[in-house]
Design a protein around this motif. Structure first.
Motif, PDB file in Angstrom:
ATOM      1  N   ARG A   1       7.222  14.293  -7.011  1.00 37.03           N
ATOM      2  CA  ARG A   1       5.767  14.339  -7.143  1.00 37.03           C
ATOM      3  C   ARG A   1       5.433  14.748  -8.570  1.00 37.03           C
ATOM      4  O   ARG A   1       5.970  15.715  -9.092  1.00 37.03           O
ATOM      5  CB  ARG A   1       5.142  15.320  -6.155  1.00 37.03           C
ATOM      6  CG  ARG A   1       3.622  15.325  -6.199  1.00 37.03           C
ATOM      7  CD  ARG A   1       3.011  16.128  -5.066  1.00 37.03           C
ATOM      8  NE  ARG A   1       1.564  16.069  -5.139  1.00 37.03           N
ATOM      9  CZ  ARG A   1       0.820  15.088  -4.655  1.00 37.03           C
ATOM     10  NH1 ARG A   1       1.410  14.088  -4.025  1.00 37.03           N
ATOM     11  NH2 ARG A   1      -0.488  15.098  -4.761  1.00 37.03           N
TER      12      ARG A   1
ATOM     13  N   THR B   1       3.958   5.713  -9.989  1.00 35.40           N
ATOM     14  CA  THR B   1       2.630   5.490  -9.436  1.00 35.40           C
ATOM     15  C   THR B   1       1.751   6.663  -9.864  1.00 35.40           C
ATOM     16  O   THR B   1       2.170   7.505 -10.651  1.00 35.40           O
ATOM     17  CB  THR B   1       2.680   5.382  -7.900  1.00 35.40           C
ATOM     18  OG1 THR B   1       3.112   6.641  -7.359  1.00 35.40           O
ATOM     19  CG2 THR B   1       3.620   4.282  -7.447  1.00 35.40           C
TER      20      THR B   1
ATOM     21  N   ARG C   1       0.822  -1.207   0.000  1.00 33.95           N
ATOM     22  CA  ARG C   1       0.000   0.000   0.000  1.00 33.95           C
ATOM     23  C   ARG C   1       0.857   1.258   0.000  1.00 33.95           C
ATOM     24  O   ARG C   1       0.523   2.238  -0.671  1.00 33.95           O
ATOM     25  CB  ARG C   1      -0.930   0.006   1.216  1.00 33.95           C
ATOM     26  CG  ARG C   1      -1.899   1.186   1.235  1.00 33.95           C
ATOM     27  CD  ARG C   1      -2.818   1.112   2.428  1.00 33.95           C
ATOM     28  NE  ARG C   1      -2.070   1.263   3.682  1.00 33.95           N
ATOM     29  CZ  ARG C   1      -2.623   1.225   4.887  1.00 33.95           C
ATOM     30  NH1 ARG C   1      -3.929   1.024   5.004  1.00 33.95           N
ATOM     31  NH2 ARG C   1      -1.890   1.381   5.968  1.00 33.95           N
ATOM     32  N   ASP C   2       1.966   1.242   0.737  1.00 37.52           N
ATOM     33  CA  ASP C   2       2.790   2.450   0.827  1.00 37.52           C
ATOM     34  C   ASP C   2       4.271   2.198   0.581  1.00 37.52           C
ATOM     35  O   ASP C   2       5.099   3.077   0.815  1.00 37.52           O
ATOM     36  CB  ASP C   2       2.601   3.141   2.178  1.00 37.52           C
ATOM     37  CG  ASP C   2       2.808   2.201   3.340  1.00 37.52           C
ATOM     38  OD1 ASP C   2       3.353   1.094   3.135  1.00 37.52           O
ATOM     39  OD2 ASP C   2       2.436   2.570   4.461  1.00 37.52           O
ATOM     40  N   THR C   3       4.629   1.008   0.117  1.00 37.73           N
ATOM     41  CA  THR C   3       6.014   0.724  -0.247  1.00 37.73           C
ATOM     42  C   THR C   3       6.059  -0.181  -1.480  1.00 37.73           C
ATOM     43  O   THR C   3       5.162  -0.995  -1.699  1.00 37.73           O
ATOM     44  CB  THR C   3       6.793   0.023   0.881  1.00 37.73           C
ATOM     45  OG1 THR C   3       6.124  -1.203   1.216  1.00 37.73           O
ATOM     46  CG2 THR C   3       6.928   0.903   2.104  1.00 37.73           C
TER      47      THR C   3
ATOM     48  N   ARG D   1       3.608   9.825  -8.051  1.00 42.84           N
ATOM     49  CA  ARG D   1       5.032   9.873  -7.768  1.00 42.84           C
ATOM     50  C   ARG D   1       5.819   9.186  -8.881  1.00 42.84           C
ATOM     51  O   ARG D   1       5.336   8.264  -9.527  1.00 42.84           O
ATOM     52  CB  ARG D   1       5.361   9.169  -6.442  1.00 42.84           C
ATOM     53  CG  ARG D   1       4.755   9.788  -5.195  1.00 42.84           C
ATOM     54  CD  ARG D   1       5.477  11.056  -4.789  1.00 42.84           C
ATOM     55  NE  ARG D   1       5.064  11.536  -3.467  1.00 42.84           N
ATOM     56  CZ  ARG D   1       3.975  12.244  -3.224  1.00 42.84           C
ATOM     57  NH1 ARG D   1       3.169  12.568  -4.242  1.00 42.84           N
ATOM     58  NH2 ARG D   1       3.680  12.637  -2.006  1.00 42.84           N
TER      59      ARG D   1
ATOM     60  N   GLU E   1       3.154   5.280  -2.467  1.00 41.37           N
ATOM     61  CA  GLU E   1       1.780   4.832  -2.239  1.00 41.37           C
ATOM     62  C   GLU E   1       1.196   4.285  -3.539  1.00 41.37           C
ATOM     63  O   GLU E   1       1.431   4.819  -4.619  1.00 41.37           O
ATOM     64  CB  GLU E   1       0.923   5.989  -1.732  1.00 41.37           C
ATOM     65  CG  GLU E   1       1.325   6.488  -0.359  1.00 41.37           C
ATOM     66  CD  GLU E   1       0.418   7.605   0.121  1.00 41.37           C
ATOM     67  OE1 GLU E   1      -0.505   7.976  -0.623  1.00 41.37           O
ATOM     68  OE2 GLU E   1       0.636   8.105   1.235  1.00 41.37           O
ATOM     69  N   THR E   2       0.429   3.207  -3.428  1.00 40.36           N
ATOM     70  CA  THR E   2      -0.209   2.609  -4.597  1.00 40.36           C
ATOM     71  C   THR E   2      -1.711   2.485  -4.364  1.00 40.36           C
ATOM     72  O   THR E   2      -2.175   2.472  -3.224  1.00 40.36           O
ATOM     73  CB  THR E   2       0.378   1.221  -4.911  1.00 40.36           C
ATOM     74  OG1 THR E   2       0.142   0.352  -3.788  1.00 40.36           O
ATOM     75  CG2 THR E   2       1.868   1.311  -5.179  1.00 40.36           C
ATOM     76  N   ILE E   3      -2.434   2.403  -5.447  1.00 37.15           N
ATOM     77  CA  ILE E   3      -3.895   2.284  -5.401  1.00 37.15           C
ATOM     78  C   ILE E   3      -4.277   0.860  -5.741  1.00 37.15           C
ATOM     79  O   ILE E   3      -3.782   0.287  -6.711  1.00 37.15           O
ATOM     80  CB  ILE E   3      -4.549   3.263  -6.392  1.00 37.15           C
ATOM     81  CG1 ILE E   3      -4.185   4.701  -6.013  1.00 37.15           C
ATOM     82  CG2 ILE E   3      -6.058   3.084  -6.422  1.00 37.15           C
ATOM     83  CD1 ILE E   3      -4.612   5.720  -7.045  1.00 37.15           C
ATOM     84  N   ASP E   4      -5.154   0.284  -4.947  1.00 37.62           N
ATOM     85  CA  ASP E   4      -5.595  -1.094  -5.167  1.00 37.62           C
ATOM     86  C   ASP E   4      -6.921  -1.091  -5.917  1.00 37.62           C
ATOM     87  O   ASP E   4      -7.976  -0.862  -5.343  1.00 37.62           O
ATOM     88  CB  ASP E   4      -5.741  -1.823  -3.834  1.00 37.62           C
ATOM     89  CG  ASP E   4      -6.091  -3.297  -4.025  1.00 37.62           C
ATOM     90  OD1 ASP E   4      -6.165  -3.742  -5.183  1.00 37.62           O
ATOM     91  OD2 ASP E   4      -6.270  -3.994  -3.021  1.00 37.62           O
TER      92      ASP E   4
ATOM     93  N   PRO F   1       9.388   4.396  -0.742  1.00 41.91           N
ATOM     94  CA  PRO F   1       8.165   4.889  -0.085  1.00 41.91           C
ATOM     95  C   PRO F   1       7.188   5.453  -1.109  1.00 41.91           C
ATOM     96  O   PRO F   1       7.064   6.661  -1.274  1.00 41.91           O
ATOM     97  CB  PRO F   1       8.703   5.970   0.862  1.00 41.91           C
ATOM     98  CG  PRO F   1       9.927   6.486   0.160  1.00 41.91           C
ATOM     99  CD  PRO F   1      10.525   5.314  -0.552  1.00 41.91           C
TER     100      PRO F   1
ATOM    101  N   ARG G   1      -2.637  -4.128  -7.037  1.00 42.23           N
ATOM    102  CA  ARG G   1      -1.744  -2.973  -6.950  1.00 42.23           C
ATOM    103  C   ARG G   1      -0.733  -3.015  -8.089  1.00 42.23           C
ATOM    104  O   ARG G   1      -0.067  -4.027  -8.308  1.00 42.23           O
ATOM    105  CB  ARG G   1      -1.030  -2.952  -5.600  1.00 42.23           C
ATOM    106  CG  ARG G   1      -1.984  -2.751  -4.440  1.00 42.23           C
ATOM    107  CD  ARG G   1      -1.255  -2.545  -3.126  1.00 42.23           C
ATOM    108  NE  ARG G   1      -2.206  -2.470  -2.036  1.00 42.23           N
ATOM    109  CZ  ARG G   1      -2.893  -1.378  -1.712  1.00 42.23           C
ATOM    110  NH1 ARG G   1      -2.694  -0.261  -2.399  1.00 42.23           N
ATOM    111  NH2 ARG G   1      -3.756  -1.392  -0.709  1.00 42.23           N
TER     112      ARG G   1
END
Length: 352
Positions: A227, A209, A165-167, A212, A187-190, A185, A194
């Motif tokens: 970003r 992602t 989720r965040d790595t 990022r 973040e990913t969207i499920d 570090p 993912r």
């Protein structure tokens, strides 16, 4: 479309100008996997050209050795009492299998920076001596089913092996088989699975992602995270990076990290030399990589780009003009061509 593109072998050269097809692409034939056949293919019909090899269950995109005299690919085939064959090492000039490597289970990602590194379905990374086909080591690194195909710089192979989720964890394989892992570090969207984008030029690897972009020097293992409007499909272009996702396609200058141009209609991206092909929403667009100038637009959904052709099932389009020049049979699994760095990627040196 993304997974289809990432499994292809392309033999094409530099564009003479941003709107022209690569000179070498006029006579080149795509090399790689189409459905259950490995070899060269007619670029206007995807008809296999002799010699070719049956490949009942392909898994990982073919990848060249640094000198491009050999390649390796992941598959699943009957082996011995020790388990299934998971890797082939192939002489591409003769289209001949030199070694069938019994890994016990299929290889889902393969790199060839000197040794061959293969990430198996069970999460083990095996290091293979390409001269003998012998497995030198095994290491448990884990695996996620939605990871992109592995990529290579001029000296390293890089595999995304875990997406949380965040790595995001990547594994770097050097020419002698040394292994390093990095946890990013990000973040990913499920959305059922993912995903991240993964691309490489001669010196850097990019993990993308939705918001990022991580730029990695795989030699020093320095990571620069920016970003940016991103996505989960990515490919390198001259001096930059093309990233696509639900927000459209964005080309970023990787020296300044500023947006060069956008195509809000595209959801996936394919590239060859100076041309960016966006696909999604029932339309294929080709644009100049540096300026974003529209070269042509056509209906369809592109699966792969190779040898000056865009494969927009079942139409085969000319990369320079967008005109239909042929058709190919329906492809139900994937088109998987391997990238020739000396031709397709020759202009993609250090971005700065």
């Amino acid at each position: 479309m993304v997974s289809a593109r990432r499994t292809v072998a392309v033999t094409a050269a530099l564009l003479a100008s941003p709107a022209a097809a690569p000179a070498h692409a006029q006579t080149a034939t795509p090399l790689g996997i189409v459905e259950q056949t490995f070899g060269h293919f007619d670029r206007d019909t995807l008809t296999p050209l002799a010699p070719s090899l049956p490949l009942r269950e392909p898994h990982a995109r073919p990848v060249f050795s640094p000198d491009e005299r050999r390649l390796a690919l992941g598959l699943s085939a009957p082996g011995t009492s020790n388990g299934r064959v998971g890797v082939w090492i192939v002489d591409p000039a003769r289209v001949k299998v030199l070694h069938e490597v019994v890994t016990g289970i299929a290889a889902e990602a393969v790199v060839y920076p000197g040794v061959v590194g293969a990430l198996l379905q069970n999460g083990q990374l095996v290091i293979i001596d390409p001269a003998s086909g012998k497995i030198r080591s095994r290491r448990e690194i884990g695996r996620t089913s939605c990871a992109p195909d592995a990529v290579q710089t001029a000296t390293r192979g890089v595999i995304v092996n875990e997406i949380g989720r965040d790595t995001v964890e990547v594994t770097i394989v050097d020419p002698r088989g040394k292994i390093h892992t990095l946890r990013l570090p990000l973040e990913t969207i499920d959305r059922n699975c993912r995903k991240v984008g993964l691309a490489a030029d001669a010196t850097r690897v990019y993990v993308t992602t939705a918001h990022r972009i991580a730029a990695i020097d795989p030699v020093t293992r320095h990571v620069d995270i920016r970003r940016a409007t991103g996505g989960t499909d990515a490919d390198v272009v001259p001096g930059g990076l093309a990233v696509a996702g639900s927000a459209g396609l964005t080309v970023v200058d990787t020296t300044t990290w500023k947006t060069s141009w956008r195509d809000r209609t595209a959801r996936n991206v394919l590239t060859q030399a100076n041309t960016v092909v966006g696909t999604g929403t029932g339309t294929v667009t080709a644009r100049d990589a540096r300026t974003g100038r529209l070269l042509w637009r056509a209906p369809g959904a592109a699966q792969a780009v190779a040898a000056g052709r865009v494969y927009a099932q079942p139409a085969v389009l000319d990369l320079a003009t967008g005109k239909q020049v042929g058709t190919h049979p329906p492809v139900f699994s994937a088109i998987r061509f391997v990238i020739n760095r000396k031709t397709d990627r020759v202009l993609l040196g250090a971005p700065g």
